[in-house]
Scaffold this motif. Structure first.
Motif, PDB file in Angstrom:
ATOM      1  N   SER A   3      28.220  46.505 -16.965  1.00  0.00           N
ATOM      2  CA  SER A   3      27.791  45.341 -16.199  1.00  0.00           C
ATOM      3  C   SER A   3      27.819  44.071 -17.037  1.00  0.00           C
ATOM      4  O   SER A   3      27.640  42.980 -16.514  1.00  0.00           O
ATOM      5  N   HIS A 112      26.250  34.557 -16.141  1.00  0.00           N
ATOM      6  CA  HIS A 112      25.662  35.877 -15.908  1.00  0.00           C
ATOM      7  C   HIS A 112      24.541  35.869 -14.870  1.00  0.00           C
ATOM      8  O   HIS A 112      24.018  36.928 -14.526  1.00  0.00           O
ATOM      9  N   LYS A 114      22.665  35.382 -11.270  1.00  0.00           N
ATOM     10  CA  LYS A 114      22.928  35.437  -9.836  1.00  0.00           C
ATOM     11  C   LYS A 114      22.282  34.267  -9.091  1.00  0.00           C
ATOM     12  O   LYS A 114      22.724  33.902  -8.005  1.00  0.00           O
ATOM     13  N   LYS A 163      34.109  39.477  -9.178  1.00  0.00           N
ATOM     14  CA  LYS A 163      33.498  40.795  -9.262  1.00  0.00           C
ATOM     15  C   LYS A 163      32.797  41.035 -10.594  1.00  0.00           C
ATOM     16  O   LYS A 163      31.604  41.327 -10.638  1.00  0.00           O
ATOM     17  N   ASN A 166      28.955  37.707 -12.779  1.00  0.00           N
ATOM     18  CA  ASN A 166      28.092  37.329 -11.655  1.00  0.00           C
ATOM     19  C   ASN A 166      28.427  35.954 -11.094  1.00  0.00           C
ATOM     20  O   ASN A 166      28.436  35.749  -9.884  1.00  0.00           O
ATOM     21  N   ASN A 167      28.672  34.998 -11.982  1.00  0.00           N
ATOM     22  CA  ASN A 167      28.943  33.620 -11.576  1.00  0.00           C
ATOM     23  C   ASN A 167      30.147  33.128 -12.368  1.00  0.00           C
ATOM     24  O   ASN A 167      30.043  32.257 -13.219  1.00  0.00           O
TER      25      ASN A 167
END
Length: 254
Positions: A3, A112, A114, A163, A166-167
């Motif tokens: 992740s 990173h 959200k 994907k 995150n940003n």
């Protein structure tokens, strides 16, 4: 699939690669002679240490990160610097009272998050009026490989921005984030980085790992992956490998 698009070695390698940019990003803080400066999302603390040396003993540099492993690396590496500290916290809840911080820096953090807007407001909350904020971000949408397989390249970039990260287009939004949060005197600088070997592309961008993940996630198929990776290897062997990416620094004042 991991992740995170980073680990301790990744941060240290890219830190060396981005040395000139890092030094430039310290400029908004050079007039600070006392108080506390935060490096938010500090990772292993390289910039905490650099700022501590630059600003002197009357300024406390606090590195904040959510990852205790990263913080422990910083604590062990810079234990001889009396004016640096490390705290564990999420970026959305900075553990300081309102208007108590003399400067705030964040490098490759916003990508990173959200909910970056909340963190921008939190940054503004803790800063003293008239004091600086500097944010450094990778513009993943600017990633370019100089080969003929542009459709595959576009799919790989889509994987990164839509994907994996995150940003992933955070760099393009930084000025809007700051403006919406109420910061003023917003300035942006763009630093293009040219990478000439596949080895460096893998060290600094983890590019073959990301291409593997793009296939796993269905953004490209196996044939597209093999064609693109083979093209990179051929270019590297024949000494014409080249890729580029932009990193931006956006600074402002509360």
């Amino acid at each position: 699939m991991s992740s995170k698009h980073y680990n301790i070695n990744y941060l240290e390698e890219t830190g060396r690669f981005l040395k000139t940019l890092k030094e430039y990003s310290y400029n908004p803080f050079t007039n600070i002679s006392e108080g506390t400066v935060i490096d938010l999302g500090c990772g292993t603390g390289m910039d905490v240490s650099n700022l501590g040396k630059l600003l002197g003993d009357k300024v406390t540099i606090v590195g904040i990160d959510h990852d205790e492993t990263m913080l422990n690396k910083g604590r062990s590496s810079y234990s001889d610097q009396a004016n640096v500290q490390f705290l564990q916290s999420e970026a959305s809840t900075i553990p300081f009272e309102a208007e108590t911080i003399a400067g705030l820096r964040a490098e490759r953090l916003i990508q990173h998050l959200k909910e970056p807007e909340n963190t921008m407001l939190e940054m503004r909350r803790v800063l003293k009026p008239g004091y600086p904020l500097a944010i450094i971000e990778t513009d993943w949408a600017s990633l370019t490989f100089y080969n003929e397989y542009l459709p595959v390249e576009k799919k790989i970039i889509s994987f990164l921005t839509d994907k994996k990260i995150n940003n992933g287009i955070a760099a393009k939004k930084l000025t809007a984030y700051m403006n919406s949060a109420g910061f003023k005197d917003i300035k942006i600088e763009i630093f293009p980085f040219i990478i000439r070997t596949l080895k460096e592309a893998n060290e600094y961008l983890w590019i073959e790992r990301m291409i593997d993940e793009a296939e796993t996630e269905g953004f490209i198929n196996q044939q597209e992956k093999e064609i693109f990776i083979n093209a990179m290897h051929e270019a590297d062997i024949k000494n014409y490998f080249a890729c580029s990416i932009n990193v931006v620094i956006v600074s402002s004042i509360k």
